[in-house]
Motif scaffolding. Structure first.
Motif, PDB file in Angstrom:
ATOM      1  N   ASP A  32     -53.728 -38.510 -86.732  1.00  0.00           N
ATOM      2  CA  ASP A  32     -53.210 -39.407 -85.685  1.00  0.00           C
ATOM      3  C   ASP A  32     -53.505 -38.820 -84.286  1.00  0.00           C
ATOM      4  O   ASP A  32     -52.581 -38.576 -83.486  1.00  0.00           O
ATOM      5  CB  ASP A  32     -51.709 -39.648 -85.871  1.00  0.00           C
ATOM      6  N   PRO A  33     -54.795 -38.602 -83.990  1.00  0.00           N
ATOM      7  CA  PRO A  33     -55.131 -37.887 -82.748  1.00  0.00           C
ATOM      8  C   PRO A  33     -54.968 -38.751 -81.505  1.00  0.00           C
ATOM      9  O   PRO A  33     -54.937 -39.981 -81.592  1.00  0.00           O
ATOM     10  CB  PRO A  33     -56.616 -37.554 -82.946  1.00  0.00           C
ATOM     11  N   GLN A  34     -54.915 -38.084 -80.361  1.00  0.00           N
ATOM     12  CA  GLN A  34     -54.835 -38.789 -79.074  1.00  0.00           C
ATOM     13  C   GLN A  34     -56.186 -38.841 -78.380  1.00  0.00           C
ATOM     14  O   GLN A  34     -56.456 -39.740 -77.597  1.00  0.00           O
ATOM     15  CB  GLN A  34     -53.823 -38.106 -78.167  1.00  0.00           C
ATOM     16  N   LEU A  35     -57.004 -37.825 -78.609  1.00  0.00           N
ATOM     17  CA  LEU A  35     -58.376 -37.794 -78.079  1.00  0.00           C
ATOM     18  C   LEU A  35     -58.408 -37.978 -76.562  1.00  0.00           C
ATOM     19  O   LEU A  35     -59.310 -38.618 -76.029  1.00  0.00           O
ATOM     20  CB  LEU A  35     -59.254 -38.849 -78.789  1.00  0.00           C
ATOM     21  N   VAL A  61     -68.789 -36.426 -80.628  1.00  0.00           N
ATOM     22  CA  VAL A  61     -68.378 -36.677 -82.013  1.00  0.00           C
ATOM     23  C   VAL A  61     -67.538 -35.489 -82.458  1.00  0.00           C
ATOM     24  O   VAL A  61     -68.034 -34.367 -82.546  1.00  0.00           O
ATOM     25  CB  VAL A  61     -69.615 -36.837 -82.929  1.00  0.00           C
ATOM     26  N   GLU A  62     -66.253 -35.741 -82.744  1.00  0.00           N
ATOM     27  CA  GLU A  62     -65.339 -34.621 -83.068  1.00  0.00           C
ATOM     28  C   GLU A  62     -65.137 -34.401 -84.561  1.00  0.00           C
ATOM     29  O   GLU A  62     -64.471 -33.459 -84.960  1.00  0.00           O
ATOM     30  CB  GLU A  62     -63.953 -34.875 -82.429  1.00  0.00           C
ATOM     31  N   GLY A  63     -65.635 -35.259 -85.400  1.00  0.00           N
ATOM     32  CA  GLY A  63     -65.460 -35.044 -86.840  1.00  0.00           C
ATOM     33  C   GLY A  63     -64.881 -36.272 -87.498  1.00  0.00           C
ATOM     34  O   GLY A  63     -64.986 -37.375 -86.952  1.00  0.00           O
ATOM     35  N   PHE A 121     -66.726 -29.383 -82.970  1.00  0.00           N
ATOM     36  CA  PHE A 121     -65.550 -29.193 -83.817  1.00  0.00           C
ATOM     37  C   PHE A 121     -65.156 -27.721 -83.765  1.00  0.00           C
ATOM     38  O   PHE A 121     -65.899 -26.894 -83.219  1.00  0.00           O
ATOM     39  CB  PHE A 121     -65.858 -29.616 -85.274  1.00  0.00           C
ATOM     40  N   ALA A 122     -63.981 -27.422 -84.326  1.00  0.00           N
ATOM     41  CA  ALA A 122     -63.529 -26.030 -84.413  1.00  0.00           C
ATOM     42  C   ALA A 122     -63.501 -25.621 -85.882  1.00  0.00           C
ATOM     43  O   ALA A 122     -63.080 -26.403 -86.735  1.00  0.00           O
ATOM     44  CB  ALA A 122     -62.132 -25.895 -83.810  1.00  0.00           C
ATOM     45  N   GLN A 123     -63.957 -24.425 -86.148  1.00  0.00           N
ATOM     46  CA  GLN A 123     -63.985 -23.953 -87.533  1.00  0.00           C
ATOM     47  C   GLN A 123     -63.470 -22.522 -87.633  1.00  0.00           C
ATOM     48  O   GLN A 123     -63.429 -21.780 -86.661  1.00  0.00           O
ATOM     49  CB  GLN A 123     -65.404 -24.028 -88.090  1.00  0.00           C
ATOM     50  N   THR A 135     -57.292 -36.095 -72.498  1.00  0.00           N
ATOM     51  CA  THR A 135     -57.666 -34.897 -71.739  1.00  0.00           C
ATOM     52  C   THR A 135     -56.417 -34.193 -71.180  1.00  0.00           C
ATOM     53  O   THR A 135     -56.425 -33.686 -70.066  1.00  0.00           O
ATOM     54  CB  THR A 135     -58.630 -35.282 -70.598  1.00  0.00           C
ATOM     55  N   ARG A 136     -55.364 -34.172 -71.993  1.00  0.00           N
ATOM     56  CA  ARG A 136     -54.075 -33.715 -71.469  1.00  0.00           C
ATOM     57  C   ARG A 136     -53.965 -32.199 -71.304  1.00  0.00           C
ATOM     58  O   ARG A 136     -53.004 -31.723 -70.700  1.00  0.00           O
ATOM     59  CB  ARG A 136     -52.944 -34.240 -72.362  1.00  0.00           C
ATOM     60  N   ARG A 137     -54.902 -31.429 -71.836  1.00  0.00           N
ATOM     61  CA  ARG A 137     -54.780 -29.966 -71.725  1.00  0.00           C
ATOM     62  C   ARG A 137     -55.607 -29.385 -70.589  1.00  0.00           C
ATOM     63  O   ARG A 137     -55.994 -28.221 -70.607  1.00  0.00           O
ATOM     64  CB  ARG A 137     -55.176 -29.301 -73.042  1.00  0.00           C
ATOM     65  N   MET A 177     -61.187 -25.993 -73.113  1.00  0.00           N
ATOM     66  CA  MET A 177     -62.628 -26.240 -72.998  1.00  0.00           C
ATOM     67  C   MET A 177     -63.000 -27.558 -73.694  1.00  0.00           C
ATOM     68  O   MET A 177     -63.778 -28.369 -73.173  1.00  0.00           O
ATOM     69  CB  MET A 177     -63.376 -25.049 -73.629  1.00  0.00           C
ATOM     70  N   THR A 178     -62.410 -27.788 -74.874  1.00  0.00           N
ATOM     71  CA  THR A 178     -62.685 -29.046 -75.597  1.00  0.00           C
ATOM     72  C   THR A 178     -62.213 -30.247 -74.778  1.00  0.00           C
ATOM     73  O   THR A 178     -62.890 -31.278 -74.723  1.00  0.00           O
ATOM     74  CB  THR A 178     -61.989 -29.021 -76.976  1.00  0.00           C
ATOM     75  N   HIS A 179     -61.072 -30.103 -74.119  1.00  0.00           N
ATOM     76  CA  HIS A 179     -60.579 -31.226 -73.311  1.00  0.00           C
ATOM     77  C   HIS A 179     -61.464 -31.440 -72.080  1.00  0.00           C
ATOM     78  O   HIS A 179     -61.661 -32.578 -71.645  1.00  0.00           O
ATOM     79  CB  HIS A 179     -59.103 -31.029 -72.951  1.00  0.00           C
ATOM     80  N   MET A 207     -65.622 -39.892 -80.613  1.00  0.00           N
ATOM     81  CA  MET A 207     -65.563 -40.585 -81.900  1.00  0.00           C
ATOM     82  C   MET A 207     -65.063 -39.681 -83.025  1.00  0.00           C
ATOM     83  O   MET A 207     -65.402 -38.500 -83.082  1.00  0.00           O
ATOM     84  CB  MET A 207     -66.966 -41.073 -82.256  1.00  0.00           C
ATOM     85  N   VAL A 208     -64.243 -40.272 -83.899  1.00  0.00           N
ATOM     86  CA  VAL A 208     -63.849 -39.607 -85.153  1.00  0.00           C
ATOM     87  C   VAL A 208     -63.973 -40.628 -86.285  1.00  0.00           C
ATOM     88  O   VAL A 208     -64.035 -41.838 -86.054  1.00  0.00           O
ATOM     89  CB  VAL A 208     -62.383 -39.082 -85.125  1.00  0.00           C
ATOM     90  N   GLY A 209     -63.966 -40.127 -87.528  1.00  0.00           N
ATOM     91  CA  GLY A 209     -63.931 -41.012 -88.689  1.00  0.00           C
ATOM     92  C   GLY A 209     -62.492 -41.418 -88.975  1.00  0.00           C
ATOM     93  O   GLY A 209     -61.537 -40.777 -88.504  1.00  0.00           O
TER      94      GLY A 209
HETATM   95  N1  LIG Z   1     -61.206 -28.359 -80.751  1.00  0.00           N
HETATM   96  C1  LIG Z   1     -60.356 -28.519 -81.772  1.00  0.00           C
HETATM   97  N2  LIG Z   1     -59.676 -27.449 -82.232  1.00  0.00           N
HETATM   98  C2  LIG Z   1     -58.837 -27.568 -83.264  1.00  0.00           C
HETATM   99  O1  LIG Z   1     -58.190 -26.491 -83.698  1.00  0.00           O
HETATM  100  C3  LIG Z   1     -58.638 -28.813 -83.877  1.00  0.00           C
HETATM  101  N3  LIG Z   1     -57.775 -28.944 -84.926  1.00  0.00           N
HETATM  102  C4  LIG Z   1     -59.362 -29.915 -83.366  1.00  0.00           C
HETATM  103  N4  LIG Z   1     -59.190 -31.120 -83.926  1.00  0.00           N
HETATM  104  C5  LIG Z   1     -59.661 -32.334 -83.346  1.00  0.00           C
HETATM  105  O2  LIG Z   1     -58.806 -32.755 -82.292  1.00  0.00           O
HETATM  106  C6  LIG Z   1     -58.083 -33.913 -82.732  1.00  0.00           C
HETATM  107  C7  LIG Z   1     -56.688 -33.871 -82.208  1.00  0.00           C
HETATM  108  O3  LIG Z   1     -56.755 -34.275 -80.897  1.00  0.00           O
HETATM  109  P1  LIG Z   1     -55.442 -34.472 -80.011  1.00  0.00           P
HETATM  110  O4  LIG Z   1     -54.849 -33.112 -79.823  1.00  0.00           O
HETATM  111  O5  LIG Z   1     -54.512 -35.340 -80.766  1.00  0.00           O
HETATM  112  O6  LIG Z   1     -55.937 -35.066 -78.743  1.00  0.00           O
HETATM  113  C8  LIG Z   1     -58.156 -33.899 -84.221  1.00  0.00           C
HETATM  114  O7  LIG Z   1     -57.967 -35.158 -84.791  1.00  0.00           O
HETATM  115  C9  LIG Z   1     -59.581 -33.428 -84.383  1.00  0.00           C
HETATM  116  O8  LIG Z   1     -60.500 -34.435 -84.041  1.00  0.00           O
HETATM  117  N5  LIG Z   1     -60.214 -29.744 -82.322  1.00  0.00           N
END
Ligand SMILES: Nc1nc(O)c(N)c(N[C@@H]2O[C@H](COP(=O)(O)O)[C@@H](O)[C@H]2O)n1
Ligand SMILES: NC(=O)C1=CN([C@@H]2O[C@H](COP(=O)(O)OP(=O)(O)OC[C@H]3O[C@@H](n4cnc5c(N)ncnc54)[C@H](OP(=O)(O)O)[C@@H]3O)[C@@H](O)[C@H]2O)C=CC1
Length: 282
Positions: free
Chosen positions: A103-106, A211-213, A55-57, A108-110, A81-83, A93-95
């Motif tokens: 409404d994420p796409q999850l 697991v993305e959150g 995740f990103a914080q 690899t478009r980036r 990097m996340t993609h 996976m997300v909750g």
């Molecule tokens: N890596 C990362 N950085 C951020 O700043 C984020 N807000 C998130 N969020 C996660 O990515 C999902 C969105 O994914 P899409 O861009 O729609 O593919 C979001 O739902 C979080 O799981 N991640």
């Protein structure tokens, strides 16, 4: 040759997930086969997938803004990097909190564009949503992408219905007709039982899970006391403060799993620091 044409993932990810001898490039393109697997992080346990918690914080450990407002914390480099990481896992996976809020796409478009002569796309992970009340919208982007051939069929992981079976069956039908596959696993206090979920996903062929959150799901993984449920933790730390109204994930973390984390690498992606930790054997 394909191996020289396809852009390579960042070294920090290759180091974390693969044996140095593993040549993964060229193998992980999406051909349109919904069931095709991809090169996957080395698994230490055949009874469950290799699990990456990521995740990103912000600097004050918030993952969203006030009232759950979605924040783009990652800069373009760490987002890419996340993609890349998404491309390296069989499933993501997300909750349901995240699915409804963002409404994420999850997908690899980036990633950098593939060479023009390629007929295939980057590999796409299977989207999985933890959703005990079948609240996922049948109009969500995950389903739109699936129907457009730009994403795999989404899976909902749920538990047995507790009340109003008629409503439940109706909801199940609506979601299945929209394209979702629904998977039932055992419950833990009204929520999906995480070790049972992982066993089930492995049975279904998932060898690696990202697991993305969001916040509650991260807490569930960190707090799971019955079994080891993750292998690595990859956190993007953005140089920003959100403030106390933001959504954090750390307040209730108490399990031994966090004490068993060992720092592996930190790397700079643009202005963000990506920290990689691995779960020590216990
Ligand atoms: N890596 C990362 N950085 C951020 O700043 C984020 N807000 C998130 N969020 C996660 O990515 C999902 C969105 O994914 P899409 O861009 O729609 O593919 C979001 O739902 C979080 O799981 N991640
Ligand atoms: N910065 C980042 O990297 C990310 C930020 N986010 C942010 O996180 C926020 C969403 O977090 P949150 O509201 O906590 O929602 P979550 O995405 O964590 O979903 C939690 C819900 O999932 C269901 N669920 C089922 N089983 C479990 C289980 N074992 N453990 C946990 N949850 C389970 C529950 O709903 P039910 O009982 O109905 O089934 C629960 O309320 C959003 O604001 C989003 O923007 C999200 C991902 C990444």
């Amino acid at each position: 040759m394909l191996t020289t044409e396809v852009p390579r993932p960042p070294a920090v990810l290759l180091d974390t997930f693969f044996d140095p001898s593993n040549d993964l490039t060229g193998l992980s393109l999406y051909t349109g086969d919904d069931n095709a697997l991809m090169p996957t992080p080395r698994s230490l346990d055949e009874s469950r997938p290799y699990v990456t918690l990521t995740f990103a914080q912000s600097l004050d450990a918030k993952i969203a803004g006030k009232g759950g407002k979605q924040l783009i914390l990652s800069g373009s480099e760490s987002m890419a990097m996340t993609h890349w990481m998404r491309r390296m896992h069989d499933a993501i996976m997300v909750g349901i909190g995240t699915a409804l809020n963002d409404d994420p796409q999850l997908n690899t478009r980036r990633l950098p564009p593939l060479p023009a002569e390629h007929s295939h796309k980057y590999h796409l992970p299977r989207p999985v949503v933890l959703d005990t009340n079948l609240r996922l919208s049948s109009n969500c982007k995950l389903l739109k992408n699936y129907k457009a051939g730009n994403g795999r069929r989404p899976w909902i992981v749920t538990i047995a219905p507790r009340t109003d079976i008629g409503w439940w069956n109706n909801r199940r039908t609506v979601l299945e007709e929209a394209g979702v596959q629904i998977i039932e696993v055992e419950s833990n206090d009204g929520q999906v039982h995480i070790p049972a979920l992982l066993r089930k996903l492995r049975e279904l062929g998932v060898r690696s899970l990202m697991v993305e959150g969001g916040a509650r799901v991260i807490q569930s993984f960190f707090n799971e006391s019955q079994a080891k449920v993750f292998d690595s933790v990859i956190v993007t730390v953005a140089p920003t403060f959100v403030g106390e109204d933001g959504v954090g994930y750390g307040a209730n973390i108490s399990g031994g799993s966090v004490q068993n984390l060992k720092h592996v690498q930190s790397a700079l992606f643009g202005r963000d620091i990506v920290v990689v930790l691995e779960s020590k054997e216990v």
